[in-house]
Design an enzyme around this catalytic site. Structure first.
Site, short mmCIF file in Angstrom:
data_model
loop_
_atom_site.label_atom_id
_atom_site.label_comp_id
_atom_site.label_asym_id
_atom_site.label_seq_id
_atom_site.Cartn_x
_atom_site.Cartn_y
_atom_site.Cartn_z
N PRO A 591 0.82 -1.21 0.00
CA PRO A 591 0.00 0.00 0.00
C PRO A 591 0.85 1.27 0.00
O PRO A 591 1.94 1.30 0.60
CB PRO A 591 -0.80 -0.13 1.30
CG PRO A 591 0.04 -0.97 2.19
CD PRO A 591 0.75 -1.94 1.28
N HIS A 592 0.36 2.30 -0.64
CA HIS A 592 1.07 3.58 -0.71
C HIS A 592 0.06 4.66 -1.11
O HIS A 592 -1.09 4.36 -1.43
CB HIS A 592 2.20 3.51 -1.74
CG HIS A 592 1.73 3.13 -3.11
ND1 HIS A 592 1.55 1.80 -3.47
CD2 HIS A 592 1.36 3.87 -4.18
CE1 HIS A 592 1.10 1.75 -4.71
NE2 HIS A 592 0.97 2.99 -5.17
N ALA A 593 0.49 5.89 -1.09
CA ALA A 593 -0.34 7.00 -1.54
C ALA A 593 0.53 7.96 -2.34
O ALA A 593 1.73 7.73 -2.53
CB ALA A 593 -0.99 7.70 -0.34
#
Length: 678
Positions: A591-593
């Site tokens: 997960p990342h943004a």
């Protein structure tokens, strides 16, 4: 017929060129084996009054006298093969047994399995441990009970997924490309699921519904939809339904246009077959239809489901070029699908992933590179971009891995080459060959000679000898049979020696077994390790769901000053908006943004979950490792992403990480990977 002769016939029926010399090289067998395949096919074709396969002076093969073959007639011939006329390989037999067990209503005994596929009890029992292991690896339980037999313990939903996946990975691409079913093995698999024999009817019903609603499925989607509908009808006939809660969860599907499509189909099925189908099944099939690709979709550029299907089609085409057979190897198939989906995502977002092994891969596997280049053009046109050589070289890496693994398996499972020595006439030899036919799965007679002709035996590269007379000082293992009549004891002795030779070679090959990505051979520079620290690792975190797991990975980044607090929610929101595409490998999520959501510095966190949790990914659940990433730019993070792929795309490496007792040990284990010397 066997898989090899089936493939030869299929290509000839479809008008594709086949040459004996090229087939010898392709299948790594002797010319007399190919000729024997053709003779056996012609004997069977004659009984069906079908044109024979003819061969010219250059070894070119064709069907009949040059007229276009009646494909439908050959399709009927192929589809009428049974387990007694189609010779299953070891891998095919395992896949069929799994399919039988998945479709059994209640317990099924060894005797019933043996009778169904026509093998000995010994052969069947020898393969059961591997089948049990497969069920365990796919999160299903194969229960055995004395006097009752075997039964699969799994939810109806997961059981259906297993059946559909088994048919998907073993599908013959001619089925959806040409509309003809020319794969005997796939047809045998299908029949274990389709006991009602309604598959052809289901296809016609879908076609009628397409016309009625003017909503047309793409070829591959049509193929999937027909199998899914066939499965539902067969399960419904046995009163094996999905639980009622699916109706509650999928109530909004009634607003979908696909609900009309589904409802109309089941109304006709009820009328024709008198099968009552509950509304939960109608909604389930509506969901299946929503996942399909349609020919008149104006918004197809934004349709991630279309891309998934197109990737699956692309994979079928490439696999067909290589002659890759997946059988029960779901993990390799899913690995290829997952990687290609990640490659598409990077292409769409403009991210660049460099492959340090590109030059060596392109030099060593130019043919694979060209085949991939030729077959991904449709996918490139669809998404409006071209894959870089770096991305294609990653694809080369995976297909090369599959081919190397198949090569190792083929070598491991190959028959023992046998020289037959007989002091009597040719009639006796033919009788012995007929008796030895029962051991065809284990041995291949490569030489028939007299005792004095040892040169011929050496030239044949035989691994053992069967002789009707006692031999002294032989370099090769030898079974001296009691007579040319070959008693049961003789056959048992031959089988035992062949098994010992085969097992000996397998043990020697295990030391050089080819893994998907072997960390010893990988060029891991340690970029991922540099982004980690002990304070950004958590071991055996108990997350109640995927959101808490992702938030914990983000919290580790925030607590160590890598991101602002808003970044944590942005990671969760990204998954809610775009789906679980971040589950890049089986059991691994990344997960990342976006950088603008509060990245202060580039860093990585690592959370090992206990137990794993569902991210609702199509193939890679459940997730055990959650890797939080804060990224400044695609270029600067390339090497770290490459290391992540190498580490977490390797089952052996993950097993090593699984055993780390604490976060310090886990960090040290990752650090050791970058110091491995080749």
């Amino acid at each position: 017929m066997n898989r090899r002769s089936n493939k030869i016939l299929r290509e000839l029926v479809l008008g594709n060129r086949q040459n004996v010399t090229e087939l010898v090289e392709k299948y790594k067998v002797q010319e007399r084996t190919i000729r024997a395949d053709i003779k056996e096919l012609n004997d069977a074709l004659e009984k069906y009054e079908l044109p024979a396969i003819v061969m010219d002076s250059d070894g070119e093969l064709s069907v009949g006298t040059g007229d276009k073959p009646d494909v439908c007639a050959f399709e009927r011939f192929i589809c009428e093969h049974t387990f007694y006329t189609y010779y299953l390989s070891k891998n095919e037999r395992a896949a069929v047994l799994v399919m039988i067990l998945l479709n059994a209503k209640g317990y099924i005994t060894v005797e019933q399995l043996k009778e169904t596929i026509g093998v000995s009890r010994t052969t069947l029992l020898r393969g059961l441990p591997e089948i049990k292991k497969w069920f365990e690896e796919n999160r299903m339980e194969l229960i055995s009970q004395v006097h009752k037999g075997y039964i699969v313990n799994v939810s109806e939903f997961e059981l259906r997924k297993g059946i559909l996946k088994l048919l998907e990975v073993n599908a013959d691409d001619n089925e959806y490309e040409t509309g003809y079913c020319l794969g005997a093995f796939w047809n045998l698999l299908l029949h274990q699921m389709d006991k009602l024999n309604v598959y052809s009817d289901m296809k016609q019903m879908i076609i009628q519904q397409e016309e009625a609603l003017q909503s047309f499925l793409s070829d591959f989607s049509f193929f999937e939809a027909a199998i899914e509908l066939t499965l539902i009808v067969n399960r419904a006939a046995n009163h094996q339904f999905l639980p009622d809660y699916y109706e509650k969860n999928w109530g909004e599907l009634k607003e979908s246009s696909k609900y009309v499509f589904s409802s109309n189909l089941f109304a006709k099925i009820k009328k024709r077959y008198q099968i009552e189908v509950p509304s939960s099944e109608v909604l389930y099939y509506t969901e299946c239809l929503k996942r399909k690709s349609y020919l008149k979709d104006k918004n197809h550029k934004e349709n991630a489901l279309d891309i998934r299907l197109l990737i699956a089609e692309t994979l079928y085409h490439i696999s067909s070029c290589f002659g890759i057979d997946f059988y029960l190897d779901f993990s390799l198939y899913d690995l290829l699908i997952a990687h290609m989906r990640s490659a598409v995502y990077r292409l769409q977002t403009g991210e660049v992933l460099k492959n340090p092994l590109k030059e060596s891969l392109l030099k060593e596997y130019p043919e694979i590179f060209q085949i991939i280049r030729d077959n991904i053009r449709t996918l490139e046109e669809y998404i409006g971009g071209a894959f870089s050589e770096d991305e294609m070289s990653f694809m080369v890496l995976y297909f090369a891995s599959v081919l190397e693994k198949e090569k190792a398996e083929s070598s491991k499972n190959s028959k023992v080459r046998v020289a037959l020595i007989c002091e009597t006439g040719r009639g006796t030899v033919q009788f012995m060959l007929a008796k030895l036919h029962t051991l065809d799965e284990m041995i291949d007679i490569v030489s028939i000679s007299s005792v004095h002709n040892k040169k011929e035996i050496r030239n044949s590269k035989a691994q053992m000898i069967i002789s009707t007379i006692a031999l002294d000082n032989e370099e090769l293992p030898c079974v001296a049979v009691r007579s040319a009549m070959l008693s049961r004891k003789d056959l048992a002795d031959i089988q035992r020696m062949a098994f010992e030779i085969s097992e000996g070679e397998s043990a020697a090959e295990q030391s050089v077994e080819f893994d998907i990505v072997n960390p010893v051979d990988a060029d891991i520079q340690g970029a991922f390790y540099e982004l980690l620290c002990e304070d950004r690792i958590m071991v055996d975190y108990q997350a109640k769901d995927w959101e808490t797991a992702v938030r914990q990975a983000g919290r580790l980044l925030y607590d160590t000053g890598a991101v602002d607090e808003q970044y944590i929610e942005a990671m969760v929101d990204t998954i809610k908006e775009h789906g679980p595409y971040i589950v890049i490998w089986p059991g691994t999520a990344l997960p990342h943004a976006d950088r603008k959501d509060g990245v202060k510095k580039e860093a990585a966190s690592l959370v090992r979950l206990k137990p794993p949790v569902e991210f609702y990914h199509e193939t890679n659940d459940p997730v055990r490792y959650v890797i939080g990433m804060s990224i400044q730019s695609a270029e600067s993070i390339n090497q770290a992403l490459y290391d992540v792929m190498i580490i977490f795309g390797n089952e052996k490496t993950k097993q090593m990480l699984d055993q780390a007792p604490d976060k310090r040990s886990l960090l040290d284990a990752i650090n050791r990977l970058k110091t491995v010397k080749r």
